[in-house]
Design an enzyme around this catalytic site. Structure first.
Site, mmCIF file in Angstrom:
data_model
loop_
_atom_site.group_PDB
_atom_site.id
_atom_site.type_symbol
_atom_site.label_atom_id
_atom_site.label_comp_id
_atom_site.label_asym_id
_atom_site.label_seq_id
_atom_site.Cartn_x
_atom_site.Cartn_y
_atom_site.Cartn_z
ATOM 1 N N ARG A 27 0.818 -1.209 0.000
ATOM 2 C CA ARG A 27 0.000 0.000 0.000
ATOM 3 C C ARG A 27 0.856 1.265 0.000
ATOM 4 N NH1 ARG A 27 -4.833 -1.754 4.284
ATOM 5 N NH2 ARG A 27 -5.831 -3.238 2.854
ATOM 6 N N GLU A 39 -1.474 -9.482 -4.327
ATOM 7 C CA GLU A 39 -2.758 -10.179 -4.407
ATOM 8 C C GLU A 39 -2.575 -11.661 -4.721
ATOM 9 O OE1 GLU A 39 -5.548 -9.180 -3.461
ATOM 10 O OE2 GLU A 39 -5.186 -7.036 -3.263
ATOM 11 N N GLY A 83 4.009 -22.382 -1.290
ATOM 12 C CA GLY A 83 3.090 -23.407 -1.758
ATOM 13 C C GLY A 83 2.262 -22.963 -2.960
ATOM 14 N N TYR A 122 -11.603 -11.578 -9.009
ATOM 15 C CA TYR A 122 -11.231 -10.838 -7.795
ATOM 16 C C TYR A 122 -9.950 -10.044 -8.000
ATOM 17 C CZ TYR A 122 -8.903 -9.700 -3.512
ATOM 18 O OH TYR A 122 -8.214 -9.007 -2.558
ATOM 19 N N ASP A 140 -13.903 -11.448 -2.859
ATOM 20 C CA ASP A 140 -13.233 -12.633 -2.318
ATOM 21 C C ASP A 140 -14.007 -13.102 -1.097
ATOM 22 O OD1 ASP A 140 -12.668 -10.692 -0.438
ATOM 23 O OD2 ASP A 140 -10.524 -11.181 -0.279
#
Length: 367
Positions: A27, A39, A83, A122, A140
């Protein structure tokens, strides 16, 4: 909501955000590459876990062009531990699309952003609203939770076709002058206040707007069908050693753990001639030996169970229970038909290893 209610909600909601917004690295500079990276990393991963990975990733690949040109091994190593490795591969695919198809310039609308690899509705909405000011929802889990409770929307959120119901309900609530802040407010409010189990909406000035809070049905929302349990899968990890080190297998380019290196993994069900066949431990070992001989031309020696507690690893739809086996192989064994190579302990430092592989190595270290 009536126009006056909508205006009052927008004012209260944006005031809450201005007073409570989280100070997050992405941000501080809302350049689209940085917002996009955050994101994607935040999918399936908590904020505090993401931050050091985000900062390290940007230090390694400062621009979208750097990411597009990155060697796959370095990309996987930098992503290691987060992951869901298909996210990293799609990041690079999208980076190459931006460089090759868009001449290095970012698409500025959600509809155009969705054409990039790995970017769904999203993420497209988040980037378009935060970076380019498009008035579009970013829907989301937080958005489903917040707005189902706010408006008492009883549509099942696990049904993809119901996303449009939420889209149409949220769109009129987005202030035209602050669409990106609105979507980020939803993220923060959903994760801090409107939580799944212990929401504290009553402690905020937004309580009067939440219809489900007013009638005591807050925890009845969102409506969703129960998740199916993970399918149990029995696996064997074969730890094969020689004077050259330990043998690692590179996984196929598609499917779970694609293109990553692990000890050779064999699913127990592939050893059976039919679904009802029950194999003794000795028969399983014999068939694993036969598998390596037939598939790779490798003759394993001294194959045996390690005696260690099996490793359990859960994917979204699968639950692996991994029995660790150990074996020897001649140092001069021909690996022409085996999709992998020998690694020494020192060499493994530079190899991207999935979490399940690290679990197996950790279990071996307790032996």
């Amino acid at each position: 909501m009536t126009p006056s209610e909508r205006s009052a909600f927008q004012t209260a909601f944006m005031t809450w955000y201005d007073e409570n917004r989280r100070d997050l690295p992405w941000r501080q500079n809302q350049e689209p590459y940085r917002v996009w990276l955050s994101e994607i990393m935040l999918q399936q991963t908590q904020v505090q876990t993401v931050i050091p990975y985000y900062e390290r990733f940007l230090a390694t690949f400062p621009t979208v062009a750097d990411l597009a040109a990155a060697p796959e091994d370095l990309l996987m190593k930098t992503w290691e531990g987060l992951g869901y490795y298909s996210r990293a591969r799609n990041l690079q695919k999208a980076a190459r699309q931006i460089v090759d198809d868009y001449d290095g310039h970012w698409p500025t609308t959600a509809a155009e952003l969705e054409k990039l690899a790995g970017i769904g509705p999203y993420t497209a909405g988040a980037i378009a609203s935060i970076c380019f000011g498009e008035v579009v929802p970013a829907i989301d889990g937080n958005a489903f939770r917040v707005f189902s409770r706010l408006l008492k929307i009883d549509a099942d959120i696990t049904d993809p076709k119901n996303r449009k119901i939420f889209y149409d309900a949220i769109l009129p609530l987005i202030p035209e002058d602050r669409p990106g802040d609105f979507n980020q407010a939803v993220m923060d409010f959903g994760s801090q206040i409107c939580t799944a189990k212990n929401p504290t909406i009553g402690d905020t000035a937004l309580a009067p707007f939440f219809r489900s809070y007013q009638d005591g049905t807050l925890l009845d929302y969102p409506v969703k069908t129960k998740k199916a349990k993970q399918k149990p899968v029995a696996m064997f990890a074969v730890v094969i050693r020689s004077q050259n080190g330990v043998l690692f297998q590179k996984r196929p380019s598609t499917g779970l753990l694609a293109n990553l290196s692990t000890y050779p993994l064999v699913a127990a069900e592939t050893l059976q001639a039919d679904d009802d066949e029950l194999l003794t431990p000795e028969e399983q070992l014999a068939r694993i030996e036969a598998h390596f001989q037939e598939a790779y031309g490798l003759k394993l020696q001294q194959l045996h169970e390690s005696g260690l507690k099996p490793v359990v690893h859960v994917f979204t739809h699968l639950k692996w229970t991994i029995t660790i086996l150990q074996a020897q192989l001649a140092a001069d064994a021909e690996l022409a038909f085996f999709p992998g190579q020998w690694y020494t302990e020192a060499q493994l430092v530079d190899v991207a290893l999935p979490t399940v592989q690290k679990k197996i190595m950790a279990r071996l270290a307790t032996d």
